[in-house]
Design an enzyme around this catalytic site. Structure first.
Site, PDB file in Angstrom:
ATOM      1  N   CYS A  65      55.144  23.903  44.403  1.00 54.24           N
ATOM      2  CA  CYS A  65      53.761  24.113  45.568  1.00 54.24           C
ATOM      3  C   CYS A  65      52.248  24.217  45.054  1.00 54.24           C
ATOM      4  O   CYS A  65      51.643  24.312  45.841  1.00 54.24           O
ATOM      5  CB  CYS A  65      54.123  25.304  46.479  1.00 54.24           C
TER       6      CYS A  65
ATOM      7  N   GLU B 190      55.814  29.030  54.097  1.00 50.39           N
ATOM      8  CA  GLU B 190      54.545  29.382  52.617  1.00 50.39           C
ATOM      9  C   GLU B 190      54.824  27.733  52.702  1.00 50.39           C
ATOM     10  O   GLU B 190      55.661  26.989  52.137  1.00 50.39           O
ATOM     11  CB  GLU B 190      54.989  30.341  51.276  1.00 50.39           C
ATOM     12  N   LEU B 191      54.657  26.863  52.852  1.00 47.30           N
ATOM     13  CA  LEU B 191      54.553  24.957  52.872  1.00 47.30           C
ATOM     14  C   LEU B 191      53.610  24.665  51.734  1.00 47.30           C
ATOM     15  O   LEU B 191      53.395  24.826  50.662  1.00 47.30           O
ATOM     16  CB  LEU B 191      53.705  24.814  54.238  1.00 47.30           C
TER      17      LEU B 191
ATOM     18  N   LYS C 281      70.067  30.936  53.400  1.00 46.91           N
ATOM     19  CA  LYS C 281      70.865  29.335  52.687  1.00 46.91           C
ATOM     20  C   LYS C 281      69.832  28.933  52.080  1.00 46.91           C
ATOM     21  O   LYS C 281      68.606  28.317  52.621  1.00 46.91           O
ATOM     22  CB  LYS C 281      70.346  28.762  54.209  1.00 46.91           C
TER      23      LYS C 281
ATOM     24  N   GLU D 177      50.792  15.534  49.267  1.00 49.73           N
ATOM     25  CA  GLU D 177      50.932  16.956  48.219  1.00 49.73           C
ATOM     26  C   GLU D 177      51.853  15.107  47.264  1.00 49.73           C
ATOM     27  O   GLU D 177      52.573  14.580  47.935  1.00 49.73           O
ATOM     28  CB  GLU D 177      51.553  17.371  48.252  1.00 49.73           C
TER      29      GLU D 177
END
Length: 483
Positions: free
Chosen positions: A289, A255-256, A180, A385
């Site tokens: 990121c 994976e943030l 997706k 962030e």
């Protein structure tokens, strides 16, 4: 809107080896962030479409798991050849959808292709082992097998790289997948998927769906067909993905976010370091990121660093990514523009605005490269962030102070250290609570090595042997030979 003399067209779904129009009532607009113009409408997958994708991915797994590793390697290698041959075409579509300059879009395809190439080579190196047994008529064996159909969820900031390393890992291991892509950048990922399809992946091995993210995730993760989920994105959504996967005990890689610290000691050449860091900070308009964001500079060189870093940032040419002269493109969507506008309040940051801090005139989502100095350690931006072209700079005196500042958030993804001192390098490596440390470099992720974080930056790994291992199940065989 023209793309290499061809009109932009939002992609269709890809299910069971065929492209088809999504049958949901919902649609979304694909926006060119450089002009704020609508490129096209994206049709979403209905529940029926999603169920068809689940059937297809199971059937695809039944076929692909039995394909010899050498043949999987051949298909992946051909996919890489297709990606490189279609580099310019895919790059222009990516720039239209996401905004990054063409040179960065081309580089993204190169990196994505390199990641798939590494997985192709590793497909033939998925080894088990024989364990000595205590009996002459008994063998112990360990095998590695594909974990099963996977759901791969990738974000809009670097959609090709982040989708490619998931697809490459899954296919190299023998898994099938439902991809997706982000609804903001659908066509570039779809064109990359075509490279795998045209290389000979059997029907059902790769499937592509679009839709309302929460609806799609809830429906697909609830299915027993999905055995592993890989997600790259925000902390809040990652937490929701983990909750959705928990009832089925599905394997999850998250994976943030990141809020990467940069520690610059006073033994460096300031001009050399500034050149590296300005490029890394404002690449992709800071929407990475692992982008360097919190800059901690030793007091002896702090004034000079701030002056030269801000001067270099102010000279960056901001404009449409299709213009080859552009250094930094627009923010990818209006949400990021609003976030930067709200963030750029020097009073709230307890800081001094050195350069930027304002929206750049024009119809697109442009924001000036921005540098704040003397940022208060408790400012909200130091904890959350920014994910944009904003650099936060603060001085420190001792290595211990630098480590304390660097570790003061709940994020722990990438970090950067600049010093010629081997003693300081070792101290920083041992003390920083992060998944990656770059010493005198701005590269924290490569195809050959694992990439992942700690704390709110997630868990599990992409890339490297650890990334491939996450798509594998370990089976133990105890065989006794009857007399």
């Amino acid at each position: 809107m023209q793309c290499n003399e061809q009109p932009y067209q939002a992609p269709r779904l890809f299910i069971a080896g065929a492209w088809r129009t999504g049958s949901a009532e919902t649609r979304s607009q694909v926006i060119n962030p450089a002009t704020a113009e609508v490129l096209d409408e994206l049709r979403h997958a209905s529940v029926r479409d999603l169920d068809d994708a689940l059937i297809a991915v199971e059937q695809g797994f039944g076929v692909w798991r039995g394909v010899p590793a050498a043949e999987r390697q051949r298909v992946l290698t051909k996919s890489v050849e297709n990606m490189r041959a279609r580099r310019d075409e895919i790059a222009r579509v990516l720039t239209l959808e996401q905004g990054k300059p063409l040179v960065q879009a081309r580089a993204e395809i190169d990196v994505a292709a390199g990641m798939v190439q590494w997985y192709a080579e590793q497909a033939r190196r998925v080894y088990g082992r024989i364990i000595p047994s205590p009996s002459a008529d008994t063998d112990y064996e360990v095998r590695k097998e594909p974990v099963g159909p996977c759901l791969l969820l990738s974000p809009w900031n670097v959609p090709l790289i982040l989708a490619a390393r998931k697809i490459g890992g899954a296919l190299a291991a023998g898994c099938s997948c439902i991809v997706k892509p982000p609804e903001e950048t659908p066509a570039s990922v779809a064109k990359m998927v075509e490279c795998f399809v045209d290389a000979g992946t059997p029907p059902g091995v790769i499937n592509v769906v679009f839709g309302v993210p929460q609806t799609v995730s809830e429906h697909l993760i609830a299915s027993d067909s999905i055995r592993k989920v890989s997600f790259t994105g925000s902390v809040a959504v990652g937490q929701q993905i983990a909750r959705l996967a928990a009832p089925g005990l599905k394997r999850v890689t998250l994976e943030l976010g990141g809020h990467s610290p940069v520690i610059v000691f006073d033994d460096v050449d300031v001009d050399t370091v500034v050149r590296q860091l300005v490029t890394a900070k404002f690449r992709n308009a800071g929407q990475l990121c692992h982008a360097p964001t919190r800059f901690f500079v030793q007091r002896g060189i702090y004034p000079r660093f701030v002056e030269r870093f801000a001067a270099a940032a102010a000279q960056l040419r901001v404009g449409d990514g299709l213009d080859e002269r552009t250094d930094m493109g627009p923010l990818a969507n209006v949400r990021r523009l609003r976030a930067m506008t709200e963030l750029a309040d020097a009073t709230a940051l307890d800081a001094t605005l050195v350069t930027g801090g304002t929206r750049v005139a024009g119809q697109g989502y442009f924001f000036a490269p921005t540098v704040f100095a003397d940022v208060g350690p408790d400012a909200r931006a130091m904890k959350d962030e920014p994910f944009g072209p904003v650099a936060l700079v603060r001085s420190f005196d001792t290595p211990a102070q630098a480590v304390a500042l660097a570790n003061s958030t709940r994020y722990g993804l990438g970090s950067y250290v600049f010093t010629d001192s081997a003693k300081l390098q070792r101290q920083m490596i041992n003390s920083l609570d992060v998944g990656s440390v770059a010493i005198n470099s701005t590269t924290v992720t490569v195809a050959e090595a694992p990439f992942g974080g700690v704390r709110d930056s997630g868990y599990g790994y992409e890339s490297g042997e650890e990334g491939l291992e996450s798509y594998l199940h370990t089976k133990f065989i105890h065989r006794t030979y009857l007399a």
